[in-house]
Design a protein around this motif. Structure first.
Motif, PDB file in Angstrom:
ATOM      1  N   ILE A   2       5.617   9.983  14.478  1.00 10.93           N
ATOM      2  CA  ILE A   2       5.886   8.715  15.168  1.00 10.93           C
ATOM      3  C   ILE A   2       4.769   8.393  16.150  1.00 10.93           C
ATOM      4  O   ILE A   2       4.326   7.242  16.242  1.00 10.93           O
ATOM      5  CB  ILE A   2       7.264   8.760  15.856  1.00 10.93           C
ATOM      6  N   ASP A   3       4.270   9.400  16.841  1.00  9.52           N
ATOM      7  CA  ASP A   3       3.146   9.174  17.776  1.00  9.52           C
ATOM      8  C   ASP A   3       1.920   8.643  17.040  1.00  9.52           C
ATOM      9  O   ASP A   3       1.244   7.741  17.521  1.00  9.52           O
ATOM     10  CB  ASP A   3       2.791  10.465  18.519  1.00  9.52           C
ATOM     11  N   SER A   9      -1.011   1.384  15.779  1.00  8.50           N
ATOM     12  CA  SER A   9      -0.456   0.023  15.894  1.00  8.50           C
ATOM     13  C   SER A   9       0.585  -0.323  14.837  1.00  8.50           C
ATOM     14  O   SER A   9       0.772  -1.493  14.517  1.00  8.50           O
ATOM     15  CB  SER A   9      -1.581  -1.018  15.874  1.00  8.50           C
ATOM     16  N   TYR A  10       1.263   0.670  14.294  1.00  9.39           N
ATOM     17  CA  TYR A  10       2.409   0.383  13.430  1.00  9.39           C
ATOM     18  C   TYR A  10       3.575   0.030  14.341  1.00  9.39           C
ATOM     19  O   TYR A  10       3.804   0.687  15.351  1.00  9.39           O
ATOM     20  CB  TYR A  10       2.760   1.596  12.561  1.00  9.39           C
ATOM     21  N   PHE A  43       8.458   1.862  10.106  1.00 11.17           N
ATOM     22  CA  PHE A  43       7.281   1.368  10.814  1.00 11.17           C
ATOM     23  C   PHE A  43       6.468   0.512   9.857  1.00 11.17           C
ATOM     24  O   PHE A  43       6.309   0.854   8.688  1.00 11.17           O
ATOM     25  CB  PHE A  43       6.438   2.538  11.332  1.00 11.17           C
ATOM     26  N   SER A  44       5.967  -0.594  10.358  1.00 13.96           N
ATOM     27  CA  SER A  44       5.292  -1.561   9.505  1.00 13.96           C
ATOM     28  C   SER A  44       3.996  -2.028  10.156  1.00 13.96           C
ATOM     29  O   SER A  44       3.904  -2.113  11.374  1.00 13.96           O
ATOM     30  CB  SER A  44       6.234  -2.762   9.305  1.00 13.96           C
ATOM     31  N   THR A  61      -2.826  10.646  -0.505  1.00 11.13           N
ATOM     32  CA  THR A  61      -1.926  11.163   0.516  1.00 11.13           C
ATOM     33  C   THR A  61      -1.465  10.004   1.404  1.00 11.13           C
ATOM     34  O   THR A  61      -1.891   8.866   1.230  1.00 11.13           O
ATOM     35  CB  THR A  61      -2.636  12.214   1.393  1.00 11.13           C
ATOM     36  N   LEU A  62      -0.632  10.306   2.353  1.00 10.39           N
ATOM     37  CA  LEU A  62      -0.192   9.302   3.313  1.00 10.39           C
ATOM     38  C   LEU A  62      -1.369   8.953   4.218  1.00 10.39           C
ATOM     39  O   LEU A  62      -1.908   9.804   4.913  1.00 10.39           O
ATOM     40  CB  LEU A  62       0.969   9.824   4.148  1.00 10.39           C
ATOM     41  N   THR A  63      -1.779   7.703   4.159  1.00 11.79           N
ATOM     42  CA  THR A  63      -2.915   7.232   4.946  1.00 11.79           C
ATOM     43  C   THR A  63      -2.422   6.207   5.945  1.00 11.79           C
ATOM     44  O   THR A  63      -1.697   5.279   5.590  1.00 11.79           O
ATOM     45  CB  THR A  63      -3.973   6.589   4.024  1.00 11.79           C
ATOM     46  N   LEU A  64      -2.819   6.380   7.198  1.00  9.11           N
ATOM     47  CA  LEU A  64      -2.498   5.387   8.215  1.00  9.11           C
ATOM     48  C   LEU A  64      -3.709   4.493   8.409  1.00  9.11           C
ATOM     49  O   LEU A  64      -4.834   4.972   8.487  1.00  9.11           O
ATOM     50  CB  LEU A  64      -2.135   6.059   9.537  1.00  9.11           C
TER      51      LEU A  64
END
Length: 189
Positions: A2-3, A9-10, A43-44, A61-64
């Motif tokens: 979450i952090d 900026s999600y 989160f969006s 993979t999960l990319t932010l």
């Protein structure tokens, strides 16, 4: 997690479940309870640049997204969900039922498109899921945490959306991958 999402900026969004119809399968009275889906955090992040879609699409993979590039109109949206799934969703001992997985993918892959629709309404036209690995709850636990990662790959006039994504564990191991065609009906249902 979450952090990291908030740092990039999600924005945390409401679960987006229909709370007015208690007969819904994916509704708070049916799945949001002990030993089913115990918790959902969504989160969006709206996407304004094609390069950000390509970055997501080229990652295994999960990319932010760290981009803060804003344009006039969003072309996509990236949705990440953190789900706590419980034993009432299992079919074989300790294994989450494929139908429950499909319902989650169907429900939330549509939700990623809603911010780009005129009336915040869309439906599934086609759903494809490739199951890669069972979501197995450890015998000493009654729940498992999974991540939902999905984004709009193609957007045609904010009416037809191709959404792709996956369910995975916190180490990036994919349980399944999906693709959904989301449409906004021309006439109200």
């Amino acid at each position: 997690m979450i952090d990291k999402l908030e740092k990039n900026s999600y924005k945390k969004v409401e679960v987006l479940l229909n709370e007015t119809n208690d007969k819904l399968f994916i509704g708070p009275n049916n799945l949001l309870n002990n030993d089913s889906i115990e918790n959902i955090q969504l989160f969006s992040k709206l996407i304004y640049k094609q390069k950000d879609i390509e970055k997501l699409n080229n990652s295994d993979t999960l990319t932010l997204l760290d981009s803060t590039d804003l344009g006039d109109n969003p072309i996509s949206n990236h949705l990440i969900g953190i789900f706590t799934l419980g034993r009432n969703l299992t079919s074989h001992e300790h294994i989450i039922h494929g139908g429950a997985i499909a319902a989650i993918i169907d429900e939330f892959f549509v939700k990623v498109a809603l911010p780009l629709t005129e009336n915040n309404f869309a439906v599934t036209a086609n759903l494809n899921i490739k199951y890669l690995k069972p979501i197995k709850i450890d015998s000493n636990n009654r729940t498992i945490d999974v991540l939902l990662n999905c984004y709009i790959l193609n957007n045609k006039n904010n009416r037809k959306f191709t959404v792709v994504g996956s369910l995975l564990n916190s180490n990036g191991v994919k349980y399944c991958a999906g693709e959904l065609l989301v449409v906004v009906p021309r006439e109200p249902l």
